[in-house]
Design a protein around this motif. Structure first.
Motif, mmCIF file in Angstrom:
data_model
loop_
_atom_site.group_PDB
_atom_site.id
_atom_site.type_symbol
_atom_site.label_atom_id
_atom_site.label_comp_id
_atom_site.label_asym_id
_atom_site.label_seq_id
_atom_site.Cartn_x
_atom_site.Cartn_y
_atom_site.Cartn_z
ATOM 1 N N ILE A 107 1.552 7.059 13.667
ATOM 2 C CA ILE A 107 0.267 6.904 12.984
ATOM 3 C C ILE A 107 -0.825 6.990 14.040
ATOM 4 O O ILE A 107 -0.807 6.262 15.027
ATOM 5 C CB ILE A 107 0.180 5.557 12.219
ATOM 6 C CG1 ILE A 107 1.298 5.460 11.173
ATOM 7 C CG2 ILE A 107 -1.192 5.414 11.571
ATOM 8 C CD1 ILE A 107 1.223 4.237 10.272
ATOM 9 N N ARG A 108 -1.735 7.919 13.822
ATOM 10 C CA ARG A 108 -2.811 8.201 14.807
ATOM 11 C C ARG A 108 -2.245 8.358 16.207
ATOM 12 O O ARG A 108 -2.704 7.732 17.165
ATOM 13 C CB ARG A 108 -3.862 7.094 14.781
ATOM 14 C CG ARG A 108 -4.680 7.092 13.519
ATOM 15 C CD ARG A 108 -5.691 5.974 13.547
ATOM 16 N NE ARG A 108 -6.359 5.875 12.258
ATOM 17 C CZ ARG A 108 -7.492 6.508 11.941
ATOM 18 N NH1 ARG A 108 -8.086 7.254 12.808
ATOM 19 N NH2 ARG A 108 -8.013 6.368 10.737
ATOM 20 N N GLY A 109 -1.162 9.113 16.282
ATOM 21 C CA GLY A 109 -0.579 9.447 17.584
ATOM 22 C C GLY A 109 0.306 8.360 18.184
ATOM 23 O O GLY A 109 0.891 8.545 19.250
ATOM 24 N N ARG A 110 0.408 7.219 17.518
ATOM 25 C CA ARG A 110 1.210 6.126 18.070
ATOM 26 C C ARG A 110 2.568 6.093 17.366
ATOM 27 O O ARG A 110 2.649 5.893 16.145
ATOM 28 C CB ARG A 110 0.446 4.812 17.848
ATOM 29 C CG ARG A 110 1.114 3.584 18.400
ATOM 30 C CD ARG A 110 0.867 3.454 19.894
ATOM 31 N NE ARG A 110 1.732 2.411 20.439
ATOM 32 C CZ ARG A 110 1.329 1.209 20.778
ATOM 33 N NH1 ARG A 110 0.058 0.874 20.664
ATOM 34 N NH2 ARG A 110 2.178 0.327 21.257
ATOM 35 N N LYS A 111 3.625 6.309 18.160
ATOM 36 C CA LYS A 111 4.968 6.337 17.571
ATOM 37 C C LYS A 111 5.349 4.978 17.010
ATOM 38 O O LYS A 111 4.982 3.945 17.573
ATOM 39 C CB LYS A 111 5.997 6.716 18.633
ATOM 40 C CG LYS A 111 6.059 8.184 18.898
ATOM 41 C CD LYS A 111 7.199 8.472 19.850
ATOM 42 C CE LYS A 111 7.054 9.887 20.396
ATOM 43 N NZ LYS A 111 7.773 10.078 21.619
ATOM 44 N N GLY A 112 6.131 5.000 15.968
ATOM 45 C CA GLY A 112 6.593 3.751 15.377
ATOM 46 C C GLY A 112 7.506 4.048 14.205
ATOM 47 O O GLY A 112 8.018 5.167 14.077
ATOM 48 N N CYS A 113 7.712 3.058 13.363
ATOM 49 C CA CYS A 113 8.541 3.299 12.175
ATOM 50 C C CYS A 113 7.882 2.697 10.949
ATOM 51 O O CYS A 113 7.080 1.769 11.037
ATOM 52 C CB CYS A 113 9.939 2.700 12.356
ATOM 53 S SG CYS A 113 9.975 0.904 12.374
ATOM 54 N N LEU A 114 8.241 3.290 9.816
ATOM 55 C CA LEU A 114 7.817 2.748 8.526
ATOM 56 C C LEU A 114 9.059 2.318 7.761
ATOM 57 O O LEU A 114 10.029 3.075 7.669
ATOM 58 C CB LEU A 114 7.086 3.810 7.703
ATOM 59 C CG LEU A 114 5.644 4.141 8.073
ATOM 60 C CD1 LEU A 114 5.104 5.198 7.108
ATOM 61 C CD2 LEU A 114 4.756 2.894 8.034
ATOM 62 N N GLN A 115 9.026 1.124 7.240
ATOM 63 C CA GLN A 115 10.117 0.646 6.383
ATOM 64 C C GLN A 115 9.547 0.314 5.006
ATOM 65 O O GLN A 115 8.500 -0.336 4.905
ATOM 66 C CB GLN A 115 10.754 -0.618 6.985
ATOM 67 C CG GLN A 115 11.879 -1.171 6.135
ATOM 68 C CD GLN A 115 12.519 -2.394 6.778
ATOM 69 O OE1 GLN A 115 12.059 -3.515 6.603
ATOM 70 N NE2 GLN A 115 13.571 -2.164 7.534
ATOM 71 N N LEU A 116 10.244 0.751 3.987
ATOM 72 C CA LEU A 116 9.794 0.498 2.619
ATOM 73 C C LEU A 116 9.562 -0.992 2.397
ATOM 74 O O LEU A 116 10.390 -1.824 2.777
ATOM 75 C CB LEU A 116 10.868 1.000 1.641
ATOM 76 C CG LEU A 116 10.495 0.930 0.164
ATOM 77 C CD1 LEU A 116 9.413 1.951 -0.168
ATOM 78 C CD2 LEU A 116 11.728 1.157 -0.694
ATOM 79 N N TRP A 117 8.446 -1.300 1.804
ATOM 80 C CA TRP A 117 8.131 -2.698 1.480
ATOM 81 C C TRP A 117 8.868 -3.044 0.186
ATOM 82 O O TRP A 117 8.682 -2.392 -0.825
ATOM 83 C CB TRP A 117 6.618 -2.854 1.283
ATOM 84 C CG TRP A 117 6.171 -4.269 1.190
ATOM 85 C CD1 TRP A 117 5.991 -4.993 0.040
ATOM 86 C CD2 TRP A 117 5.834 -5.149 2.270
ATOM 87 N NE1 TRP A 117 5.578 -6.261 0.342
ATOM 88 C CE2 TRP A 117 5.471 -6.387 1.702
ATOM 89 C CE3 TRP A 117 5.815 -5.014 3.658
ATOM 90 C CZ2 TRP A 117 5.087 -7.484 2.474
ATOM 91 C CZ3 TRP A 117 5.428 -6.108 4.420
ATOM 92 C CH2 TRP A 117 5.069 -7.325 3.834
#
Ligand code: ADP
Ligand code: MG
Length: 296
Positions: A123-133
């Motif tokens: 997100i906005r160039g920052r790596k990370g993860c998304l987990q379903l809420w």
């Protein structure tokens, strides 16, 4: 097929229920719906949910305010469907978003359906993860009883086994949730995949008050070993997965010795299960593995 609920989330229960009613009335249901009903145990919406998490537009971000990794609750939107997810960008040696995706990949490999869909996303160039809420209650705040205690114990047994496999040092009562359908959901898997040669739980929960609470015991002065047991299909799966399967599942997220040790711990787990004999399979009518019935 994904329905937009009042809170902007899909309601799989409703979808399955409508399909079942349609089938019982002899009505024609779409192929997608039939698949969803048949493949109940494998979280049939998985791929679509993963796709959604990867591609949907992020319309809102809020700091969650609890926890120590500063996660955010984000809102995503695609084709009129709105869902929430948790975004994590922490990336330290012993605490990383990469482990969250790896835990999900391993959950998929084992067919558990206990870790909510989790994908890599910048997100906005920052790596990370998304987990379903997901909806549900963290164990710490859960006050209801379980209608089928044996089924609950089996899920907790699987959780301890999974945590032994991924070397999770952080499964406390705020890092596990109970879904409305009484499924155990394993959130916050960032402190995992350590250099750990032994099984942290020894396939059991003996030792702390937290473990007793998971088992449904308020206080356990004697710190008993609990009578853990597993779905036969899980034991079978554990026996058949190879080092290569584990490597493929984890390769983008866990490296080197940390990854190799997962296979070593799997061997230890199988040896423990063998030593339990028939007791490992004790429950005769095991509930199916799979996702919480209500994954919204
Ligand atoms: N996938 C999820 N669905 C719903 N609530 C979640 C989810 N993940 C985390 N939460 C909520 O947010 C809190 C903090 O998230 P967590 O992943 O535990 O972060 P931290 O690593 O900072 O402890 C959790 O205790 C839980 O209440
Ligand atoms: Mg946490």
């Amino acid at each position: 097929m994904l329905k937009n609920g009042a809170n902007g989330c899909i309601n799989l229960d409703l979808m399955r229920c409508l399909c079942a009613i349609a089938v019982s009335l002899g009505l024609t249901v779409s192929v997608v719906a039939q698949e969803a009903v048949k493949n109940d145990a494998l979280w049939p919406e998985r791929e679509r949910l993963e796709h959604f998490l990867r591609k949907a537009k992020i319309t809102d971000r809020k700091k969650i305010g609890t926890g120590i990794t500063n996660p955010e609750k984000v809102t995503l939107e695609m084709d009129g469907i709105v869902m929430n997810a948790i975004y994590k960008k922490v990336d330290k040696k012993h605490d990383s978003w990469r482990n969250e995706v790896a835990a999900y990949q391993l959950d998929k490999l084992l067919g558990l359906g206990m870790v909510p869909p989790t994908v890599k996303r910048s997100i906005r160039g920052r790596k990370g993860c998304l987990q379903l809420w997901v909806t549900g209650t963290v164990m710490n705040e859960y006050e209801e009883s379980f209608p089928d205690m044996d089924a609950w114990h089996q899920q907790v047994s699987v959780m301890w086994l999974f945590d032994d496999l991924i070397a999770n040092i952080d499964r406390h009562l705020n890092n596990a949730m109970v879904s409305p359908g009484k499924r155990l959901m394993l959130i916050d898997n960032s402190k995992t995949f350590r250099i750990q040669k032994t099984l942290l739980n020894d396939l059991n929960g003996v030792g702390t008050g937290t473990h007793a609470r998971f088992w449904g015991v308020e206080y356990d002065a004697d710190r008993e070993r609990y009578d853990t047991h597993y779905p036969p299909e899980l034991i079978e799966r554990l026996r058949t997965i190879s080092k290569d399967d584990i490597k493929k599942a984890l390769k983008k997220f866990v490296w080197g010795r940390n990854r190799g040790l997962v296979s070593d711990r799997l061997e230890l787990i199988l040896a423990r299960i063998d030593s339990m004999g028939q007791a490992a399979y004790r429950r005769e009518t095991a509930p199916p593995l799979g996702p919480p019935r209500s994954a919204h």
